[in-house]
Design a protein around this motif. Structure first.
Motif, PDB file in Angstrom:
ATOM      1  N   GLY A  19       0.850  -1.207   0.000  1.00 36.22           N
ATOM      2  CA  GLY A  19       0.000   0.000   0.000  1.00 36.22           C
ATOM      3  C   GLY A  19       0.873   1.240   0.000  1.00 36.22           C
ATOM      4  O   GLY A  19       1.336   1.681   1.048  1.00 36.22           O
ATOM      5  N   LEU A  20       1.136   1.786  -1.209  1.00 41.69           N
ATOM      6  CA  LEU A  20       1.992   2.982  -1.300  1.00 41.69           C
ATOM      7  C   LEU A  20       1.121   4.221  -1.053  1.00 41.69           C
ATOM      8  O   LEU A  20       0.895   5.055  -1.926  1.00 41.69           O
ATOM      9  CB  LEU A  20       2.679   3.071  -2.670  1.00 41.69           C
ATOM     10  CG  LEU A  20       3.720   4.199  -2.781  1.00 41.69           C
ATOM     11  CD1 LEU A  20       4.894   3.980  -1.843  1.00 41.69           C
ATOM     12  CD2 LEU A  20       4.194   4.371  -4.225  1.00 41.69           C
ATOM     13  N   ARG A  23       0.549   8.077   3.590  1.00 41.38           N
ATOM     14  CA  ARG A  23       1.165   7.806   4.890  1.00 41.38           C
ATOM     15  C   ARG A  23       2.448   6.975   4.721  1.00 41.38           C
ATOM     16  O   ARG A  23       3.464   7.241   5.345  1.00 41.38           O
ATOM     17  CB  ARG A  23       0.162   7.061   5.774  1.00 41.38           C
ATOM     18  CG  ARG A  23       0.694   6.633   7.126  1.00 41.38           C
ATOM     19  CD  ARG A  23       0.961   7.807   8.020  1.00 41.38           C
ATOM     20  NE  ARG A  23       1.423   7.406   9.338  1.00 41.38           N
ATOM     21  CZ  ARG A  23       2.005   8.223  10.194  1.00 41.38           C
ATOM     22  NH1 ARG A  23       2.193   9.492   9.895  1.00 41.38           N
ATOM     23  NH2 ARG A  23       2.394   7.795  11.362  1.00 41.38           N
ATOM     24  N   LEU A  54       4.048  -2.861  -3.182  1.00 39.70           N
ATOM     25  CA  LEU A  54       2.853  -3.545  -3.686  1.00 39.70           C
ATOM     26  C   LEU A  54       1.686  -2.580  -3.574  1.00 39.70           C
ATOM     27  O   LEU A  54       1.517  -1.925  -2.551  1.00 39.70           O
ATOM     28  CB  LEU A  54       2.608  -4.813  -2.860  1.00 39.70           C
ATOM     29  CG  LEU A  54       1.396  -5.673  -3.216  1.00 39.70           C
ATOM     30  CD1 LEU A  54       1.677  -7.140  -2.895  1.00 39.70           C
ATOM     31  CD2 LEU A  54       0.143  -5.214  -2.496  1.00 39.70           C
ATOM     32  N   VAL A  56      -2.508  -1.691  -5.491  1.00 39.45           N
ATOM     33  CA  VAL A  56      -3.494  -1.986  -6.548  1.00 39.45           C
ATOM     34  C   VAL A  56      -3.242  -1.127  -7.778  1.00 39.45           C
ATOM     35  O   VAL A  56      -3.755  -1.414  -8.852  1.00 39.45           O
ATOM     36  CB  VAL A  56      -4.956  -1.720  -6.084  1.00 39.45           C
ATOM     37  CG1 VAL A  56      -5.438  -2.786  -5.129  1.00 39.45           C
ATOM     38  CG2 VAL A  56      -5.123  -0.336  -5.491  1.00 39.45           C
ATOM     39  N   ASP A  57      -2.454  -0.077  -7.632  1.00 40.29           N
ATOM     40  CA  ASP A  57      -2.312   0.932  -8.683  1.00 40.29           C
ATOM     41  C   ASP A  57      -0.874   0.939  -9.218  1.00 40.29           C
ATOM     42  O   ASP A  57       0.021   1.573  -8.630  1.00 40.29           O
ATOM     43  CB  ASP A  57      -2.682   2.294  -8.082  1.00 40.29           C
ATOM     44  CG  ASP A  57      -2.878   3.358  -9.136  1.00 40.29           C
ATOM     45  OD1 ASP A  57      -2.288   3.217 -10.227  1.00 40.29           O
ATOM     46  OD2 ASP A  57      -3.605   4.325  -8.852  1.00 40.29           O
ATOM     47  N   PRO A  77      -1.707  -6.850  -5.742  1.00 40.75           N
ATOM     48  CA  PRO A  77      -2.144  -7.659  -4.595  1.00 40.75           C
ATOM     49  C   PRO A  77      -2.090  -9.161  -4.837  1.00 40.75           C
ATOM     50  O   PRO A  77      -1.801  -9.928  -3.924  1.00 40.75           O
ATOM     51  CB  PRO A  77      -3.586  -7.197  -4.380  1.00 40.75           C
ATOM     52  CG  PRO A  77      -3.620  -5.810  -4.906  1.00 40.75           C
ATOM     53  CD  PRO A  77      -2.668  -5.788  -6.064  1.00 40.75           C
ATOM     54  N   THR A  95       0.519  -0.597   4.853  1.00 35.37           N
ATOM     55  CA  THR A  95       0.137   0.822   4.892  1.00 35.37           C
ATOM     56  C   THR A  95      -0.937   1.185   3.877  1.00 35.37           C
ATOM     57  O   THR A  95      -1.054   2.345   3.483  1.00 35.37           O
ATOM     58  CB  THR A  95       1.385   1.694   4.615  1.00 35.37           C
ATOM     59  OG1 THR A  95       2.168   1.067   3.597  1.00 35.37           O
ATOM     60  CG2 THR A  95       2.215   1.911   5.842  1.00 35.37           C
ATOM     61  N   GLY A  96      -1.725   0.218   3.437  1.00 34.50           N
ATOM     62  CA  GLY A  96      -2.833   0.534   2.528  1.00 34.50           C
ATOM     63  C   GLY A  96      -4.032   1.016   3.326  1.00 34.50           C
ATOM     64  O   GLY A  96      -3.946   1.230   4.550  1.00 34.50           O
ATOM     65  N   PRO A  97      -5.185   1.179   2.663  1.00 33.36           N
ATOM     66  CA  PRO A  97      -6.412   1.517   3.399  1.00 33.36           C
ATOM     67  C   PRO A  97      -6.644   0.482   4.498  1.00 33.36           C
ATOM     68  O   PRO A  97      -6.287  -0.694   4.341  1.00 33.36           O
ATOM     69  CB  PRO A  97      -7.502   1.448   2.327  1.00 33.36           C
ATOM     70  CG  PRO A  97      -6.782   1.625   1.027  1.00 33.36           C
ATOM     71  CD  PRO A  97      -5.416   1.027   1.213  1.00 33.36           C
ATOM     72  N   ASP A  98      -7.284   0.901   5.577  1.00 30.51           N
ATOM     73  CA  ASP A  98      -7.407   0.047   6.760  1.00 30.51           C
ATOM     74  C   ASP A  98      -7.952  -1.349   6.436  1.00 30.51           C
ATOM     75  O   ASP A  98      -7.484  -2.351   6.976  1.00 30.51           O
ATOM     76  CB  ASP A  98      -8.345   0.706   7.780  1.00 30.51           C
ATOM     77  CG  ASP A  98      -7.953   2.148   8.075  1.00 30.51           C
ATOM     78  OD1 ASP A  98      -6.757   2.483   7.957  1.00 30.51           O
ATOM     79  OD2 ASP A  98      -8.848   2.940   8.416  1.00 30.51           O
ATOM     80  N   PRO A 120      -5.407   1.677  11.946  1.00 24.08           N
ATOM     81  CA  PRO A 120      -5.795   0.603  12.847  1.00 24.08           C
ATOM     82  C   PRO A 120      -5.252  -0.716  12.303  1.00 24.08           C
ATOM     83  O   PRO A 120      -5.172  -0.892  11.088  1.00 24.08           O
ATOM     84  CB  PRO A 120      -7.327   0.635  12.759  1.00 24.08           C
ATOM     85  CG  PRO A 120      -7.605   1.127  11.378  1.00 24.08           C
ATOM     86  CD  PRO A 120      -6.516   2.113  11.061  1.00 24.08           C
ATOM     87  N   THR A 145       1.827   0.538  14.598  1.00 24.62           N
ATOM     88  CA  THR A 145       2.468   1.843  14.792  1.00 24.62           C
ATOM     89  C   THR A 145       1.475   2.841  15.401  1.00 24.62           C
ATOM     90  O   THR A 145       1.022   3.774  14.737  1.00 24.62           O
ATOM     91  CB  THR A 145       3.052   2.377  13.476  1.00 24.62           C
ATOM     92  OG1 THR A 145       2.049   2.346  12.464  1.00 24.62           O
ATOM     93  CG2 THR A 145       4.231   1.533  13.039  1.00 24.62           C
ATOM     94  N   ASN A 147       1.373   5.664  16.847  1.00 24.21           N
ATOM     95  CA  ASN A 147       2.322   6.767  17.048  1.00 24.21           C
ATOM     96  C   ASN A 147       1.923   7.722  18.162  1.00 24.21           C
ATOM     97  O   ASN A 147       2.773   8.381  18.756  1.00 24.21           O
ATOM     98  CB  ASN A 147       2.529   7.545  15.739  1.00 24.21           C
ATOM     99  CG  ASN A 147       1.223   7.958  15.077  1.00 24.21           C
ATOM    100  OD1 ASN A 147       0.164   7.441  15.400  1.00 24.21           O
ATOM    101  ND2 ASN A 147       1.293   8.883  14.143  1.00 24.21           N
ATOM    102  N   THR A 203     -11.087   3.987  12.100  1.00 23.51           N
ATOM    103  CA  THR A 203     -10.037   4.631  11.302  1.00 23.51           C
ATOM    104  C   THR A 203      -9.437   5.839  12.018  1.00 23.51           C
ATOM    105  O   THR A 203      -8.249   6.133  11.871  1.00 23.51           O
ATOM    106  CB  THR A 203     -10.563   5.020   9.892  1.00 23.51           C
ATOM    107  OG1 THR A 203      -9.467   5.349   9.059  1.00 23.51           O
ATOM    108  CG2 THR A 203     -11.538   6.186   9.922  1.00 23.51           C
ATOM    109  N   GLN A 286      -7.909   3.725  -6.928  1.00 21.77           N
ATOM    110  CA  GLN A 286      -8.708   4.018  -5.730  1.00 21.77           C
ATOM    111  C   GLN A 286      -9.802   5.056  -6.026  1.00 21.77           C
ATOM    112  O   GLN A 286     -10.911   4.951  -5.520  1.00 21.77           O
ATOM    113  CB  GLN A 286      -7.767   4.543  -4.643  1.00 21.77           C
ATOM    114  CG  GLN A 286      -8.399   4.666  -3.283  1.00 21.77           C
ATOM    115  CD  GLN A 286      -7.325   4.795  -2.214  1.00 21.77           C
ATOM    116  OE1 GLN A 286      -6.758   3.818  -1.779  1.00 21.77           O
ATOM    117  NE2 GLN A 286      -7.035   6.004  -1.780  1.00 21.77           N
TER     118      GLN A 286
END
Ligand SMILES: NC(=O)c1ccc[n+]([C@@H]2O[C@H](COP(=O)([O-])OP(=O)(O)OC[C@H]3O[C@@H](n4cnc5c(N)ncnc54)[C@H](O)[C@@H]3O)[C@@H](O)[C@H]2O)c1
Length: 444
Positions: A19-20, A23, A54, A56-57, A77, A95-98, A120, A145, A147, A203, A286
């Motif tokens: 998940g690029l 964040r 990695l 989806v885009d 994916p 680090t992709g969508p939750d 989360p 993380t 934070n 989230t 997305q």
């Protein structure tokens, strides 16, 4: 807990990123890629390297490689196993969508890899149980993380509570507001869909629930809540289409919308320490070209306002309020115990407050039978008041990873799961009108 293995040949840990996201880029990828010396960012290229991306885009990955003048291998994916065999990471950063986290967590653990996962950890307790089960049979471990634990005011409060300044904790008062700038952003991004984000109590509010679980050193037990969608969605209080009785398109809605007009002043820059929009790279999978999301859309299905109570195993309780459309952003927190009370107010975005607000976040300690003490804390440079930089030092430097953790700053999968469980219990309680037991959700 050691978060990641070191590659003996290189002396660096090899990371694959799933998940690029915006964040991912700011928090992990660029700091591991580029020693550019930006204040608060730090230089972690000696501590680890990114070996695969990695997403989806694929166009987004290609544009990132171009922009950063790197050539990181990109995968989709369905190529997770190929990515692992071809690039041999020591650990995976999720680090992709939750809603995408659980799948990559489980798959990485099945490969016996360590995982660093954004909060989360997952979006519901079914996913949390799958992750906990996968970790039990894996040689890999999960680090979430969270934070917010790393902010200096939070560490000061944790120390006070741990050292017994408050005695036995009795109850917590926690009011959290997001302002009309940052609050809206959750409603024109993926976060507005429960199946991608879990809703705002997950989230967003896992930050708050994890913070309280950790500060108290306690385990949540039961949650009861009321909540509603008041400001956003089709029936949003300021929806120009409703006010005027005209079905406006998004452009016209924005032109007539007090939220948009408040912040999108021609030539005016709004500073935001948080994620507030989209970045300059393509997001076409997305957010397909031609599609448009705005804050009054019909398919917004999550709540924007909550009042809740949480009971903890020790018998302590919390009254909690979350509002996603407030005039100022930040929180008011007080924690009471048998020996005293601590109080603090945090203005997350002082320059967006409609009144003079300060960067300072003193912690006020009020012993039950003594003099008030005011403890100043520092606002450190860098995103999220310097907490992100501290977290990276902890994750990506040898000294950080080897250092003792007396305050328990490093969040485990179980702690990640407990924060999610409070969030799920909260929205489920809103739906059912009944209290929800955490043990029933997590089977624990
Ligand atoms: N700790 C913090 O303070 C903090 C702050 C911001 C975001 N976050 C978290 O970071 C994560 C990313 O959030 P964001 O808003 O930066 O995301 P984003 O919208 O900027 O990016 C999401 C990325 O994931 C990709 N993607 C979508 N579905 C995917 C899938 N199934 N598999 C792989 N890639 C997929 C998209 O193409 C995009 O590149 C979320 O979990 C969010 O909650 C944490």
């Amino acid at each position: 807990m050691e978060p990641s293995r070191t590659n003996p040949a290189e002396g660096k840990t090899r990371y694959a990123v799933c998940g690029l996201s915006r964040r991912a880029i700011g928090m992990f990828v660029r700091p591991l890629l580029k020693p550019d010396g930006t204040a608060g960012r730090g230089d972690f290229a000696d501590g680890g390297e990114i070996v695969a991306l990695l997403d989806v885009d694929q166009a987004r990955l290609a544009a990132f490689n171009d922009r950063e003048r790197v050539d990181l291998p990109g995968f989709g994916p369905d190529q997770f196993d190929t990515m692992i065999s071809e690039t041999r990471p020591d650990a995976v950063i999720v680090t992709g969508p939750d809603g995408s986290h659980a799948d990559y967590l489980v798959r990485a653990l099945e490969h016996d890899l360590d995982v660093i996962c954004e909060k989360p950890m997952v979006i519901d307790c079914e996913q949390a149980k799958a992750v906990l089960a996968a970790e039990r049979t894996s040689r890999g471990t999960v680090r979430v993380t969270h934070n917010s634990r790393y902010r200096e005011p939070h560490q000061v409060m944790r120390r006070m509570i741990k050292d017994g300044w408050l005695g036995r904790i009795t109850n917590v008062e926690f009011v959290h507001n997001l302002d009309t700038y940052h609050g809206t952003s959750y409603f024109y991004r993926w976060n507005r869909y429960r199946d991608q984000s879990g809703g705002l109590t997950i989230t967003k509010a896992v930050h708050h629930f994890d913070l309280i679980n950790w500060l108290l050193g306690d385990v949540p037990d039961q949650v009861f809540a009321y909540g509603a969608l008041n400001y956003y969605g089709k029936n949003g209080a300021h929806n120009p289409s409703i006010k005027d009785g005209v079905d406006y398109d998004h452009d016209e809605q924005r032109r007539r919308d007090p939220y948009y007009q408040r912040w999108h002043v021609p030539g005016g820059e709004v500073r935001d320490d948080h994620l507030s929009g989209r970045d300059a790279l393509p997001y076409d999978v997305q957010y397909p070209p031609g599609s448009s999301l705005y804050i009054y859309d019909d398919d917004i299905e999550i709540e924007d306002t909550y009042s809740a109570v949480v009971r903890y195993r020790s018998g302590a309780s919390m009254s909690y309020s979350l509002n996603l459309s407030a005039a100022w952003e930040g929180y008011v927190l007080a924690i009471n115990g048998t020996e005293g009370r601590i109080e603090t107010t945090h203005y997350t975005a002082p320059d967006r407050c409609p009144f003079p607000a300060t960067d300072r976040q003193p912690i006020t300690y009020l012993p039950l039978f003594g003099e008030r003490q005011v403890h100043e804390t520092r606002r450190l440079p860098g995103s999220h008041n310097g907490s992100d930089l501290q977290l990276r030092q902890d994750l990506f430097t040898r000294q950080g990873a080897a250092a003792p953790d007396p305050l328990g700053l490093r969040a485990s999968s179980r702690e990640g799961a407990l924060a999610v469980a409070v969030g799920e219990a909260m929205w489920r309680s809103v739906r059912s009108g009944a209290p929800v037991d955490i043990a029933a959700l997590l089977d624990a």
